[in-house]
Design a protein around this motif. Structure first.
Motif, PDB file in Angstrom:
ATOM      1  N   LEU A 292      -5.881  -3.878  -6.093  1.00  0.00           N
ATOM      2  CA  LEU A 292      -6.774  -2.739  -6.327  1.00  0.00           C
ATOM      3  C   LEU A 292      -8.006  -3.150  -7.135  1.00  0.00           C
ATOM      4  CD1 LEU A 292      -7.255   0.335  -6.091  1.00  0.00           C
ATOM      5  CD2 LEU A 292      -5.946   0.591  -8.208  1.00  0.00           C
TER       6      LEU A 292
ATOM      7  N   TYR B  81     -11.015  -3.816  -5.172  1.00  0.00           N
ATOM      8  CA  TYR B  81     -11.609  -2.696  -4.448  1.00  0.00           C
ATOM      9  C   TYR B  81     -12.229  -1.664  -5.376  1.00  0.00           C
ATOM     10  CZ  TYR B  81      -8.798  -4.617  -0.667  1.00  0.00           C
ATOM     11  OH  TYR B  81      -8.245  -5.457   0.261  1.00  0.00           O
ATOM     12  N   SER B  82     -11.911  -1.710  -6.654  1.00  0.00           N
ATOM     13  CA  SER B  82     -12.365  -0.684  -7.590  1.00  0.00           C
ATOM     14  C   SER B  82     -12.520  -1.280  -8.978  1.00  0.00           C
ATOM     15  CB  SER B  82     -11.338   0.453  -7.638  1.00  0.00           C
ATOM     16  OG  SER B  82     -11.591   1.313  -8.705  1.00  0.00           O
TER      17      SER B  82
ATOM     18  N   ASP C 237      -4.814  -5.576   2.201  1.00  0.00           N
ATOM     19  CA  ASP C 237      -6.008  -4.802   2.537  1.00  0.00           C
ATOM     20  C   ASP C 237      -5.940  -3.433   1.865  1.00  0.00           C
ATOM     21  OD1 ASP C 237      -4.275  -3.267   4.102  1.00  0.00           O
ATOM     22  OD2 ASP C 237      -5.188  -3.818   5.998  1.00  0.00           O
ATOM     23  N   GLU C 238      -7.023  -2.688   1.970  1.00  0.00           N
ATOM     24  CA  GLU C 238      -7.106  -1.406   1.260  1.00  0.00           C
ATOM     25  C   GLU C 238      -5.971  -0.455   1.644  1.00  0.00           C
ATOM     26  OE1 GLU C 238     -11.123  -0.629   2.518  1.00  0.00           O
ATOM     27  OE2 GLU C 238     -11.857  -0.963   0.473  1.00  0.00           O
ATOM     28  N   THR C 239      -5.684  -0.353   2.938  1.00  0.00           N
ATOM     29  CA  THR C 239      -4.640   0.572   3.388  1.00  0.00           C
ATOM     30  C   THR C 239      -3.283   0.173   2.845  1.00  0.00           C
ATOM     31  OG1 THR C 239      -5.898   1.021   5.407  1.00  0.00           O
ATOM     32  CG2 THR C 239      -3.557   1.612   5.413  1.00  0.00           C
TER      33      THR C 239
ATOM     34  N   THR D 138      -2.631  -1.680   0.282  1.00  0.00           N
ATOM     35  CA  THR D 138      -2.643  -1.522  -1.181  1.00  0.00           C
ATOM     36  C   THR D 138      -2.324  -0.081  -1.561  1.00  0.00           C
ATOM     37  OG1 THR D 138      -4.237  -3.330  -1.437  1.00  0.00           O
ATOM     38  CG2 THR D 138      -4.058  -1.764  -3.265  1.00  0.00           C
ATOM     39  N   ILE D 139      -2.931   0.865  -0.874  1.00  0.00           N
ATOM     40  CA  ILE D 139      -2.685   2.283  -1.171  1.00  0.00           C
ATOM     41  C   ILE D 139      -1.240   2.668  -0.836  1.00  0.00           C
ATOM     42  CG2 ILE D 139      -3.295   4.646  -0.497  1.00  0.00           C
ATOM     43  CD1 ILE D 139      -6.207   3.573  -0.220  1.00  0.00           C
TER      44      ILE D 139
END
Length: 119
Positions: free
Chosen positions: A47, A50-51, A105-107, A109-110
């Motif tokens: 994360l 990404y942020s 990847d982002e997905t 990770t979420i």
């Protein structure tokens, strides 16, 4: 369907198991080893790429037998590393390379954060 509800449903079917280690090594040293050995960062460690919102001091990595052996033989200390295993297969298409590090990847990770009840 609401995207958040969909993630919550998927997360309830995803089981994460973590093995935690606290070792005497600088986080930079651990991350250099992770990068060199192509381990996959996940959860809050992914994360962070990404942020800029949240910084978790622990290092979260998908399970690697080599890393587990290294951590078992390390001197105890203050740097916390979590080795994560999931019943949801980690596919190559769910792994990206950012700044030389492999991470989910982002997905993914979420999904993992929801499964770990950190979303």
């Amino acid at each position: 369907m609401n995207p958040t509800a969909l993630l919550q449903v998927l997360a309830t079917e995803t089981e994460l198991e973590k093995k935690s280690f606290e070792i005497d090594a600088e986080p930079k040293t651990v991350l250099a080893w992770v990068k060199k050995n192509k381990c996959v960062l996940c959860l809050t460690s992914a994360l962070q790429y990404y942020s800029n919102f949240f910084r978790d001091p622990s290092i979260n990595v998908y399970y690697s037998k080599e890393l587990e052996e290294r951590l078992k033989n390390a001197q105890p200390g203050l740097t916390k590393i979590n080795l994560v295993q999931s019943n949801l297969e980690l596919l190559d298409k769910s792994i990206v390379n950012k700044k030389g590090f492999l991470l989910t990847d982002e997905t993914r990770t979420i999904i993992d954060l929801f499964a770990d009840k950190k979303a």
